[in-house]
Design a protein around this motif. Structure first.
Motif, PDB file in Angstrom:
ATOM      1  N   GLU A 102      58.691  23.923  13.677  1.00  9.43           N
ATOM      2  CA  GLU A 102      59.765  24.652  13.002  1.00  9.43           C
ATOM      3  C   GLU A 102      60.538  25.503  14.010  1.00  9.43           C
ATOM      4  O   GLU A 102      61.732  25.732  13.866  1.00  9.43           O
ATOM      5  CB  GLU A 102      59.121  25.541  11.937  1.00  9.43           C
ATOM      6  N   VAL A 103      59.823  25.988  15.014  1.00  9.04           N
ATOM      7  CA  VAL A 103      60.450  26.782  16.067  1.00  9.04           C
ATOM      8  C   VAL A 103      59.868  26.330  17.405  1.00  9.04           C
ATOM      9  O   VAL A 103      58.661  26.134  17.531  1.00  9.04           O
ATOM     10  CB  VAL A 103      60.153  28.295  15.897  1.00  9.04           C
ATOM     11  N   ILE A 104      60.735  26.172  18.388  1.00 10.76           N
ATOM     12  CA  ILE A 104      60.263  25.936  19.747  1.00 10.76           C
ATOM     13  C   ILE A 104      60.551  27.214  20.534  1.00 10.76           C
ATOM     14  O   ILE A 104      61.706  27.578  20.744  1.00 10.76           O
ATOM     15  CB  ILE A 104      60.938  24.694  20.370  1.00 10.76           C
ATOM     16  N   GLU A 105      59.479  27.899  20.897  1.00 11.36           N
ATOM     17  CA  GLU A 105      59.637  29.215  21.510  1.00 11.36           C
ATOM     18  C   GLU A 105      59.775  29.136  23.023  1.00 11.36           C
ATOM     19  O   GLU A 105      59.905  30.152  23.684  1.00 11.36           O
ATOM     20  CB  GLU A 105      58.412  30.085  21.172  1.00 11.36           C
ATOM     21  N   SER A 106      59.685  27.943  23.550  1.00  7.84           N
ATOM     22  CA  SER A 106      59.511  27.796  24.990  1.00  7.84           C
ATOM     23  C   SER A 106      60.549  26.877  25.618  1.00  7.84           C
ATOM     24  O   SER A 106      60.221  26.041  26.444  1.00  7.84           O
ATOM     25  CB  SER A 106      58.096  27.265  25.248  1.00  7.84           C
ATOM     26  N   VAL A 107      61.804  27.024  25.212  1.00  4.11           N
ATOM     27  CA  VAL A 107      62.863  26.241  25.854  1.00  4.11           C
ATOM     28  C   VAL A 107      63.184  26.922  27.179  1.00  4.11           C
ATOM     29  O   VAL A 107      63.747  28.010  27.219  1.00  4.11           O
ATOM     30  CB  VAL A 107      64.110  26.132  24.937  1.00  4.11           C
ATOM     31  N   ASP A 108      62.773  26.278  28.262  1.00  2.61           N
ATOM     32  CA  ASP A 108      62.763  26.956  29.554  1.00  2.61           C
ATOM     33  C   ASP A 108      63.788  26.424  30.546  1.00  2.61           C
ATOM     34  O   ASP A 108      63.816  26.829  31.704  1.00  2.61           O
ATOM     35  CB  ASP A 108      61.352  26.888  30.171  1.00  2.61           C
ATOM     36  N   ARG A 109      64.625  25.484  30.093  1.00  2.00           N
ATOM     37  CA  ARG A 109      65.656  24.956  30.988  1.00  2.00           C
ATOM     38  C   ARG A 109      66.773  24.333  30.160  1.00  2.00           C
ATOM     39  O   ARG A 109      66.536  23.843  29.053  1.00  2.00           O
ATOM     40  CB  ARG A 109      65.058  23.946  31.967  1.00  2.00           C
ATOM     41  N   LEU A 110      67.961  24.354  30.747  1.00  2.89           N
ATOM     42  CA  LEU A 110      69.143  23.843  30.036  1.00  2.89           C
ATOM     43  C   LEU A 110      68.999  22.371  29.680  1.00  2.89           C
ATOM     44  O   LEU A 110      69.332  21.960  28.564  1.00  2.89           O
ATOM     45  CB  LEU A 110      70.399  24.091  30.888  1.00  2.89           C
ATOM     46  N   GLU A 111      68.485  21.570  30.612  1.00  2.00           N
ATOM     47  CA  GLU A 111      68.379  20.130  30.347  1.00  2.00           C
ATOM     48  C   GLU A 111      67.521  19.847  29.116  1.00  2.00           C
ATOM     49  O   GLU A 111      67.784  18.913  28.355  1.00  2.00           O
ATOM     50  CB  GLU A 111      67.762  19.354  31.529  1.00  2.00           C
ATOM     51  N   LEU A 112      66.483  20.645  28.941  1.00  4.58           N
ATOM     52  CA  LEU A 112      65.621  20.458  27.771  1.00  4.58           C
ATOM     53  C   LEU A 112      66.402  20.780  26.489  1.00  4.58           C
ATOM     54  O   LEU A 112      66.315  20.049  25.500  1.00  4.58           O
ATOM     55  CB  LEU A 112      64.371  21.336  27.876  1.00  4.58           C
ATOM     56  N   ALA A 113      67.159  21.852  26.513  1.00 10.54           N
ATOM     57  CA  ALA A 113      67.952  22.234  25.333  1.00 10.54           C
ATOM     58  C   ALA A 113      68.947  21.127  24.993  1.00 10.54           C
ATOM     59  O   ALA A 113      69.118  20.761  23.822  1.00 10.54           O
ATOM     60  CB  ALA A 113      68.675  23.551  25.594  1.00 10.54           C
ATOM     61  N   VAL A 114      69.586  20.581  26.013  1.00 11.01           N
ATOM     62  CA  VAL A 114      70.567  19.512  25.804  1.00 11.01           C
ATOM     63  C   VAL A 114      69.884  18.298  25.190  1.00 11.01           C
ATOM     64  O   VAL A 114      70.398  17.669  24.261  1.00 11.01           O
ATOM     65  CB  VAL A 114      71.253  19.141  27.148  1.00 11.01           C
ATOM     66  N   ALA A 130      65.452  26.125  15.279  1.00 11.38           N
ATOM     67  CA  ALA A 130      65.376  27.448  15.901  1.00 11.38           C
ATOM     68  C   ALA A 130      64.617  27.363  17.228  1.00 11.38           C
ATOM     69  O   ALA A 130      63.544  26.764  17.295  1.00 11.38           O
ATOM     70  CB  ALA A 130      64.667  28.429  14.965  1.00 11.38           C
ATOM     71  N   VAL A 131      65.192  27.935  18.246  1.00 12.29           N
ATOM     72  CA  VAL A 131      64.513  27.966  19.548  1.00 12.29           C
ATOM     73  C   VAL A 131      64.604  29.374  20.141  1.00 12.29           C
ATOM     74  O   VAL A 131      65.509  30.154  19.828  1.00 12.29           O
ATOM     75  CB  VAL A 131      65.140  26.971  20.566  1.00 12.29           C
ATOM     76  N   HIS A 132      63.623  29.668  20.968  1.00 13.20           N
ATOM     77  CA  HIS A 132      63.709  30.820  21.850  1.00 13.20           C
ATOM     78  C   HIS A 132      63.888  30.299  23.273  1.00 13.20           C
ATOM     79  O   HIS A 132      63.307  29.268  23.637  1.00 13.20           O
ATOM     80  CB  HIS A 132      62.429  31.658  21.790  1.00 13.20           C
ATOM     81  N   LEU A 133      64.657  31.016  24.042  1.00 10.00           N
ATOM     82  CA  LEU A 133      64.820  30.677  25.454  1.00 10.00           C
ATOM     83  C   LEU A 133      63.762  31.442  26.235  1.00 10.00           C
ATOM     84  O   LEU A 133      63.694  32.680  26.163  1.00 10.00           O
ATOM     85  CB  LEU A 133      66.221  31.078  25.927  1.00 10.00           C
ATOM     86  N   GLN A 134      62.935  30.688  26.939  1.00  7.86           N
ATOM     87  CA  GLN A 134      61.869  31.354  27.697  1.00  7.86           C
ATOM     88  C   GLN A 134      62.412  31.857  29.025  1.00  7.86           C
ATOM     89  O   GLN A 134      63.044  31.119  29.777  1.00  7.86           O
ATOM     90  CB  GLN A 134      60.715  30.367  27.939  1.00  7.86           C
TER      91      GLN A 134
END
Ligand SMILES: *Cc1c(COP(=O)(O)O)cnc(C)c1O
Length: 243
Positions: A102-114, A130-134
């Motif tokens: 439901e939430v990814i709290e660990s988006v740690d790079r732009l490429e992953l978000a894309v 919903a994501v958090h940027l780590q």
């Protein structure tokens, strides 16, 4: 048939969770915050599904996992839980992650978000994930995350991703003996959040910070999500000695 949860285990988990919740509420009260602003993610890595069914029966429904694979095997066995990913996400597991979490709290790079955004579009999803940027606030070489000095640069590209909701930012503090030692990291994350939101209001107010050893300090510094494993489920196998 799934066996009924053991009532004693349910009781123990309810008690442990209640104790955590009371400590959060007290920390919030000390700083004039509304305790309802603080969500507890019960970090359930290594905890077997049967115990997690007891957790759900005890009202602990938001569970955090740090591995896609582990969540994938446990999720079908734990009805009524909502899953957050708190650990590193490899690109090749992103497709499974968007189905599970439901939430990814660990988006740690732009490429992953894309990549997540594209997968959500391909899947025809109309809700936003919903994501958090780590953020690697302490610039610890052993940790993932956006560099605190470079994330502002990535923000416009992140904010343009239509299938993601940028709920906030997240950090994993250093391992500390004294919870007070974690305070500067949490304070820095909050200051960064304020600065980034000034640049782009698409970024939400979420601050995911604080774990078993330091969550009260995190709440005092503004945490909206605390990720708590051991204070709820007990020591993880093989880890007690390392502390
Ligand atoms: C394991 C883990 C936690 C929970 O840690 P505890 O010390 O057991 O509370 C929180 N966040 C992340 C990212 C984790 O991997």
């Amino acid at each position: 048939m799934t066996p009924e949860p053991d009532p004693e285990e349910v009781g123990r988990l309810r008690e442990a969770y209640g104790a955590v919740r009371r400590r959060i509420d007290a920390a919030a009260a000390r700083t004039g915050r509304d305790p309802a602003e603080v969500t507890v993610v019960a970090v359930s890595k290594t905890v077997p599904p049967a115990r997690l069914r007891s957790a759900v029966a005890a009202g602990i429904t938001i569970l955090g996992e740090n591995r896609v694979q582990e969540a994938e095997t446990k999720a079908p066995e734990v009805a009524g839980a909502r899953w957050h990913l708190v650990g590193p996400l490899q690109s090749n597991k992103a497709r499974r992650a968007i189905e599970l979490f439901e939430v990814i709290e660990s988006v740690d790079r732009l490429e992953l978000a894309v990549r997540l955004d594209r997968l959500l579009a391909d899947a025809g999803r109309t809700d936003r994930l919903a994501v958090h940027l780590q953020v690697n606030v302490d610039r610890d070489r052993s940790k993932a995350g956006f560099d605190p000095g470079a994330i502002a640069e990535a923000l416009p590209a992140l904010a343009a991703l239509e299938h993601l909701e940028l709920a906030g930012i997240m950090t994993i503090g250093r391992l500390v003996d004294d919870p007070e030692a974690a305070r500067p990291t949490f304070r820095a994350l909050r200051a960064l959040s304020e600065r980034l939101r000034g640049l782009d209001p698409a970024l939400g107010r979420g601050l995911s910070m604080g774990m078993t050893d330091d969550f009260e300090v995190a709440v005092e510094e503004g945490a909206t999500t605390v990720r708590i494993g051991r204070a709820i489920f007990g020591e993880r196998p093989g880890e007690a000695d390392a502390r």
